[in-house]
Design a protein around this motif. Structure first.
Motif, PDB file in Angstrom:
ATOM      1  N   UNK A   1       0.847  -1.222   0.000  1.00 23.71           N
ATOM      2  CA  UNK A   1       0.000   0.000   0.000  1.00 23.71           C
ATOM      3  C   UNK A   1       0.866   1.250   0.000  1.00 23.71           C
ATOM      4  N   UNK A   2       1.957   1.197   0.798  1.00 22.44           N
ATOM      5  CA  UNK A   2       2.845   2.366   0.853  1.00 22.44           C
ATOM      6  C   UNK A   2       3.390   2.662  -0.558  1.00 22.44           C
ATOM      7  N   UNK A   3       3.800   1.598  -1.257  1.00 21.61           N
ATOM      8  CA  UNK A   3       4.314   1.793  -2.621  1.00 21.61           C
ATOM      9  C   UNK A   3       3.212   2.312  -3.550  1.00 21.61           C
ATOM     10  N   UNK A   4       2.005   1.711  -3.402  1.00 18.31           N
ATOM     11  CA  UNK A   4       0.907   2.129  -4.286  1.00 18.31           C
ATOM     12  C   UNK A   4       0.523   3.587  -4.039  1.00 18.31           C
ATOM     13  N   UNK A   5       0.530   4.006  -2.748  1.00 20.05           N
ATOM     14  CA  UNK A   5       0.161   5.391  -2.445  1.00 20.05           C
ATOM     15  C   UNK A   5       1.139   6.355  -3.113  1.00 20.05           C
ATOM     16  N   UNK A   6       2.431   5.988  -3.166  1.00 25.36           N
ATOM     17  CA  UNK A   6       3.407   6.895  -3.769  1.00 25.36           C
ATOM     18  C   UNK A   6       3.450   6.789  -5.285  1.00 25.36           C
ATOM     19  N   UNK A   7       3.221   5.573  -5.828  1.00 28.90           N
ATOM     20  CA  UNK A   7       3.525   5.359  -7.246  1.00 28.90           C
ATOM     21  C   UNK A   7       2.357   4.877  -8.090  1.00 28.90           C
ATOM     22  N   UNK A   8       1.313   4.347  -7.472  1.00 30.95           N
ATOM     23  CA  UNK A   8       0.218   3.770  -8.261  1.00 30.95           C
ATOM     24  C   UNK A   8       0.461   2.289  -8.520  1.00 30.95           C
ATOM     25  N   UNK A   9      -0.084   1.769  -9.648  1.00 31.36           N
ATOM     26  CA  UNK A   9      -0.084   0.314  -9.893  1.00 31.36           C
ATOM     27  C   UNK A   9       1.269  -0.283 -10.241  1.00 31.36           C
ATOM     28  N   UNK A  10       2.267   0.554 -10.509  1.00 33.15           N
ATOM     29  CA  UNK A  10       3.614   0.070 -10.847  1.00 33.15           C
ATOM     30  C   UNK A  10       4.607   0.950 -10.096  1.00 33.15           C
ATOM     31  N   UNK A  11       5.523   0.338  -9.337  1.00 27.39           N
ATOM     32  CA  UNK A  11       6.433   1.160  -8.522  1.00 27.39           C
ATOM     33  C   UNK A  11       7.876   0.741  -8.751  1.00 27.39           C
ATOM     34  N   UNK A  12       8.827   1.690  -8.703  1.00 27.81           N
ATOM     35  CA  UNK A  12      10.236   1.301  -8.776  1.00 27.81           C
ATOM     36  C   UNK A  12      10.672   0.718  -7.433  1.00 27.81           C
ATOM     37  N   UNK A  13      11.419  -0.378  -7.474  1.00 22.16           N
ATOM     38  CA  UNK A  13      11.950  -0.991  -6.246  1.00 22.16           C
ATOM     39  C   UNK A  13      13.420  -1.327  -6.480  1.00 22.16           C
ATOM     40  N   UNK A  14      14.097  -1.657  -5.371  1.00 18.84           N
ATOM     41  CA  UNK A  14      15.514  -2.010  -5.472  1.00 18.84           C
ATOM     42  C   UNK A  14      15.655  -3.521  -5.280  1.00 18.84           C
ATOM     43  N   UNK A  15      16.295  -4.188  -6.253  1.00 20.91           N
ATOM     44  CA  UNK A  15      16.483  -5.644  -6.128  1.00 20.91           C
ATOM     45  C   UNK A  15      17.720  -5.942  -5.288  1.00 20.91           C
ATOM     46  N   UNK A  16      18.768  -5.165  -5.492  1.00 17.14           N
ATOM     47  CA  UNK A  16      19.956  -5.155  -4.629  1.00 17.14           C
ATOM     48  C   UNK A  16      20.567  -3.762  -4.808  1.00 17.14           C
ATOM     49  N   UNK A  17      21.507  -3.352  -3.961  1.00 17.79           N
ATOM     50  CA  UNK A  17      21.968  -1.968  -4.065  1.00 17.79           C
ATOM     51  C   UNK A  17      22.360  -1.609  -5.503  1.00 17.79           C
ATOM     52  N   UNK A  18      21.750  -0.532  -6.008  1.00 20.32           N
ATOM     53  CA  UNK A  18      22.063  -0.046  -7.357  1.00 20.32           C
ATOM     54  C   UNK A  18      21.330  -0.758  -8.482  1.00 20.32           C
ATOM     55  N   UNK A  19      20.564  -1.797  -8.160  1.00 18.82           N
ATOM     56  CA  UNK A  19      19.844  -2.541  -9.205  1.00 18.82           C
ATOM     57  C   UNK A  19      18.340  -2.311  -9.024  1.00 18.82           C
ATOM     58  N   UNK A  20      17.762  -1.508  -9.924  1.00 24.27           N
ATOM     59  CA  UNK A  20      16.350  -1.141  -9.805  1.00 24.27           C
ATOM     60  C   UNK A  20      15.500  -1.921 -10.792  1.00 24.27           C
ATOM     61  N   UNK A  21      14.214  -2.079 -10.440  1.00 25.90           N
ATOM     62  CA  UNK A  21      13.257  -2.724 -11.350  1.00 25.90           C
ATOM     63  C   UNK A  21      11.886  -2.139 -11.050  1.00 25.90           C
ATOM     64  N   UNK A  22      10.911  -2.447 -11.906  1.00 26.12           N
ATOM     65  CA  UNK A  22       9.533  -2.046 -11.633  1.00 26.12           C
ATOM     66  C   UNK A  22       8.816  -3.202 -10.961  1.00 26.12           C
ATOM     67  N   UNK A  23       8.044  -2.896  -9.918  1.00 26.57           N
ATOM     68  CA  UNK A  23       7.180  -3.925  -9.319  1.00 26.57           C
ATOM     69  C   UNK A  23       5.757  -3.662  -9.823  1.00 26.57           C
TER      70      UNK A  23
END
Ligand code: HEM
Length: 414
Positions: free
Chosen positions: A32-54
């Motif tokens: 919910x925290x991610x959805x409140x900030x980003x909506x249905x797709x949010x950027x997340x960190x898989x490991x330091x410096x490696x980002x993906x969309x959730x």
């Protein structure tokens, strides 16, 4: 919020690590925290410096898994891997580095590698499988029934699951304990342990395949070795690792979550024990609330596109947020009675890669839960529910242990 403001916010605040959604007490609060900030797709960190969309919206997740012409399973398309930003020994390797299995293939190549998996599942003799699982569950329970305490993960869910999967492939009993340790390490988060585990799994599968070369059998190893769509030992081994890994982890988690909810959520247990919720409905409720694979890797964008108002770039990785999508209010009603029988959840995913093993997975899990409930009198959790610890993984959320107590079985006097 406009995209540029979001980008600034991302730079200022940093991103939520994906493992924070699986390792926390309340994953839905994290989503919910991610959805409140980003909506249905949010950027997340898989490991330091490696980002993906959730991908968390139900509709968006369906869009991603149903359109392989835009979203590929082949991680050779992952820009951060091509650019060397993901290290070759990264802990993400086991789940995200390219392999010669159906899971990493698209289109015709996927259909070629998928058909042996479908053939394997449809070849199963369900009566025989049910007898095997029932006997395995009973044996496990007998091993601790007169003690009055047990850990329902390490001594039950995980053992029943590995013995069943190993049994399907004809892995002999001497190898089963080693196979379990290796599969846990392989799909865990430690890169060093993964490399050693990969070698151990190869050794065990190699031994099993060598034995089948001398004497063929009716197990799935023999079926794969005979299958005209699999080219050589390497593809046979890849298909086997895929099925064993997916099967072991998901079945363990489904058994674990159903038992955990029974033992810690009085409303759930009351409805199930009171007969208002059948065991199949209870299993479905778990698939909705705590899907065995809450975050799954991945699809890789083949084109620049917009998803839920975000600019996804060619080569970006998209993680499938099954647990978040299942909670999307757009697929729910406010009436709990209307929810019963609703199977629109995405626990099995959708599209060409949807789980091929839904029927046997349900049968194995159903037997394991039913046997535990019937054979452990007065079973209850031995720790407060909020003290349950989770095995570290960005992908799955399995209790590290589930200590229980129950009335010990008294042995008949001679
Ligand atoms: C216990 C519950 C299970 C759940 C919730 C589950 C869930 C899933 C999901 C969500 C996917 C699709 C991932 C995607 O779209 O990328 C998948 C794929 C797969 N599952 Fe399951 N699974 C379960 C049990 C099993 C079992 C018991 C087996 C085998 C014995 C199995 C074998 C596979 C295979 C081989 C794939 C890959 C299919 C492909 O890429 O075409 N699963 N599973």
């Amino acid at each position: 919020m406009p995209t540029t403001d979001r980008r600034r916010l991302m730079e200022l605040t940093g991103l939520m690590p994906l493992s924070a959604t699986t390792g926390c007490a309340d994953p839905q609060a994290a989503y919910r925290e991610l959805q409140d900030s980003w909506g249905g797709v949010a950027p997340v960190e898989l490991e330091p410096g490696v980002h993906a969309w959730l991908v968390m919206g139900h509709h968006e997740l369906c869009q991603v898994v149903r359109n392989e012409q835009f979203f590929s399973c082949d991680s050779a398309n992952w820009r951060l891997l091509q650019e060397g930003i993901v290290a070759p020994d990264s802990g993400l390797g086991a789940m995200m580095f390219p392999r010669a299995s159906a899971y990493f293939a698209d289109g015709d190549q996927h259909r070629r590698l998928r058909s042996p998996l479908d053939d394997a599942i449809s070849s199963l003799d369900e009566h025989r499988l049910a007898r095997f699982v029932r006997a395995t569950c009973a044996d496990q329970i007998n091993s601790f029934a007169d003690r009055g305490t047990a850990d329902l993960i390490g001594e039950y869910a995980a053992v029943v699951s590995i013995m069943t999967v190993a049994g399907l492939f004809g892995v002999n009993q001497d190898h089963q304990a080693a196979l379990r340790v290796a599969l846990i390490a392989m799909f865990g988060a430690e890169s060093e342990a993964q490399a050693a585990a990969g070698k151990e799994v190869e050794r065990i599968l190699g031994d099993t395949m060598n034995a089948r070369r001398t004497v063929s059998s009716d197990d799935l190893t023999s079926l794969f070795m005979r299958h005209s769509n699999l080219r050589g030992d390497a593809e046979v081994a890849e298909a086997t690792v895929l099925m064993m890994g997916a099967g072991y982890e998901a079945v363990t988690n489904w058994i674990a979550h159903t038992l955990r909810m029974m033992l810690s959520d009085a409303r759930f247990a009351g409805r199930l024990r009171g007969g208002r919720l059948g065991l199949d409905d209870a299993l479905d409720e778990v698939l909705w609330r705590d899907p065995p694979m809450p975050n799954m890797p991945a699809r890789y964008a083949l084109v620049d596109c917009e998803l839920a108002g975000h600019q996804v770039q060619r080569g970006d990785a998209l993680i499938l947020g099954m647990a978040a999508a299942n909670a999307d209010q757009r697929v729910h009603t406010d009436d709990p009675w209307l929810e019963i029988g609703n199977r629109a959840h995405l626990a099995w995913s959708a599209g060409p890669h949807a789980c091929p093993a839904q029927r046997p997975a349900r049968m194995i899990t159903r037997i394991a839960v039913d046997t535990a409930l019937h054979q452990l009198p007065d079973v209850s959790l031995a720790i407060p529910p909020d003290e349950v610890q989770w095995l570290p993984s960005p992908w799955s959320r399995c209790p590290a242990s589930l200590p229980v107590r129950f009335t010990p079985r008294t042995r008949p006097r001679n």
